[in-house]
Structures are given as structure tokens and as C-alpha cells.
Design a protein around this motif. Structure first.
Motif, PDB file in Angstrom:
ATOM      1  N   SER A  49       0.812  -1.212  -0.120  1.00 19.71           N
ATOM      2  CA  SER A  49       0.079  -0.026   0.002  1.00 19.71           C
ATOM      3  C   SER A  49       0.959   1.262   0.098  1.00 19.71           C
ATOM      4  O   SER A  49       2.078   1.105  -0.076  1.00 19.71           O
ATOM      5  N   LYS A  53       2.973   1.051  -3.476  1.00 22.80           N
ATOM      6  CA  LYS A  53       1.953   0.543  -4.387  1.00 22.80           C
ATOM      7  C   LYS A  53       2.582   1.111  -5.880  1.00 22.80           C
ATOM      8  O   LYS A  53       2.400   0.222  -6.854  1.00 22.80           O
ATOM      9  N   MET A  90      -5.830  -3.007  -9.904  1.00 23.15           N
ATOM     10  CA  MET A  90      -4.791  -3.077  -8.508  1.00 23.15           C
ATOM     11  C   MET A  90      -4.321  -1.629  -8.571  1.00 23.15           C
ATOM     12  O   MET A  90      -4.308  -1.200  -7.395  1.00 23.15           O
ATOM     13  N   ALA A  93      -7.540  -0.188  -5.979  1.00 24.15           N
ATOM     14  CA  ALA A  93      -7.679  -0.881  -4.728  1.00 24.15           C
ATOM     15  C   ALA A  93      -6.400  -0.246  -3.773  1.00 24.15           C
ATOM     16  O   ALA A  93      -5.203  -0.132  -4.306  1.00 24.15           O
ATOM     17  N   THR A  96      -2.825  -4.286  -1.889  1.00 20.82           N
ATOM     18  CA  THR A  96      -2.820  -5.489  -2.561  1.00 20.82           C
ATOM     19  C   THR A  96      -1.882  -6.375  -1.603  1.00 20.82           C
ATOM     20  O   THR A  96      -0.970  -5.773  -1.405  1.00 20.82           O
ATOM     21  N   SER A 172      -6.511  -8.213  -4.216  1.00 19.42           N
ATOM     22  CA  SER A 172      -6.615  -6.808  -4.028  1.00 19.42           C
ATOM     23  C   SER A 172      -7.861  -6.575  -2.962  1.00 19.42           C
ATOM     24  O   SER A 172      -8.803  -7.344  -3.200  1.00 19.42           O
TER      25      SER A 172
END
Length: 196
Positions: A49, A53, A90, A93, A96, A172
């Protein structure tokens, strides 16, 4: 419990809302509690995150670009468009989770029958962990998407994650921005055989 299973959906659109860390930890604990063959617990979870990410997304994108030029999975070329769509999911979100199998064997080398059974048993175990996680997410009001399209970017993601073992899947997570209908299931009578 059957109602949670029946109501769970694969979510492909997410709200831009962070997930509280205790929720993520509860989802991970659900995975850890899954049954596993010979209690090997063949899983490791990498939560991605925040700033990490963008680096993960870049590795995935590089893998998809490489796959279009020099495919690792030439027989799956028709699914590359779907994998690009997965990259966008992805991107939406907030979290993941990558699931690796630290006991995974090198699948590019020939496997003995015993190795093949070992891999099947570990795959079942990791699958149980991921399913537990999707159900825990649903119970917390979160959506999830179990992702196998990562295999189009296997080399790039493995290089970035540097896991001990084999990358197995990604999951995700986020607050759903959609409420899809249930997909059709095969009739009970088509998939169940009774022997008494």
C-alpha cells in the motif's frame, strides 16, 4: 456462514478510502488460520500500500509490456487485455496482498511424481488461505479480487518482491464501488455425484 459465501463477490471497482490496519490484520489472520497439508502452512503474505504501491504497479506494467513482446505465456496471449484491466483494478485498490509459497519448487524444472503431489497439496493449502481471506474481507464490508493475472508479470514481480519461494497469487482489497450480481453456477446435479 453460507450467506457470507453466497454474497461474496469479486470486486473490480474500489472507492478511494484507506483500509484500517486492524482490518488488514484480521484478513491476514484468517489466511493464517486456514488448514494446510501436513500443517506445512506454505504461505507468506506481503502487504502493499502507500508509496510501495506505485513501485509494484510499475513492475506489473513492465511485465505486461514485456509479455506483449516476448511472452512467458505464449498460449495465453488472448488474456493479456484482461491482465491490463487487472492492472487498472490494482491501481484503484488501496491494498494488494501478494501470497508466496516459500516451499514452492522451480516449475521450469522437471518434477518427480512426489514433487507434483507436493505442489498440488501446497496449492490447495494456499488456495484455502486465500479463500479464508476473501470471506474475512466480505465479513468486514470490504471487497476483494483474487488475482492470477500476476503470472503475466511473474519475472518482474518476483524480482521486486524477492520472495523466498514462488509467487502464487495476489489479493486486492478495498471498499467496493460496485455491487455486481452473482455469476451463474453450474447446477448442483451437474457437479455432485452421490455414492452410497
Amino acid at each position: 456462514m453460507l450467506s457470507t459465501i453466497a454474497e461474496r463477490r469479486s470486486i473490480r471497482k474500489y472507492k478511494n478510502i484507506p483500509i484500517p490496519r486492524p482490518f488488514i490484520e484480521e484478513i491476514l489472520q484468517a489466511g493464517i488460520l486456514a488448514p494446510s497439508s501436513k500443517n506445512r502452512q506454505p504461505w507468506k503474505f506481503t502487504v502493499v500500500s502507500g508509496d510501495s504501491k506505485s513501485v509494484m504497479l510499475k513492475a506489473m506494467e513492465q511485465g505486461l509490456d514485456r509479455e506483449s513482446r516476448s511472452p512467458l505465456l505464449p498460449g495465453c496471449r488472448q488474456y493479456l487485455g484482461g491482465a491490463r484491466n487487472t492492472l487498472e483494478i490494482m491501481r484503484q485498490a488501496p491494498v494488494t496482498i501478494f501470497i508466496t509459497n516459500p516451499l514452492g519448487l522451480n516449475l521450469s524444472e522437471p518434477l518427480t511424481e512426489e514433487d507434483r503431489i507436493f505442489e498440488i497439496c501446497n496449492a490447495q493449502s494456499v488456495g484455502a488461505a486465500i479463500e479464508n481471506m476473501t470471506l474475512a474481507a466480505a465479513g468486514l464490508g470490504l471487497g476483494s479480487l483474487w488475482i492470477c493475472d500476476i503470472f503475466f508479470a511473474l519475472e518482474e514481480l518476483q524480482a521486486w518482491l524477492n520472495p523466498q519461494g514462488t509467487l502464487f497469487a495476489a489479493l486486492s482489497l478495498g471498499y467496493p464501488e460496485e455491487a455486481p450480481s452473482a455469476r451463474p453456477r453450474k447446477p448442483f446435479s451437474d457437479v455432485v455425484e452421490w455414492r452410497v
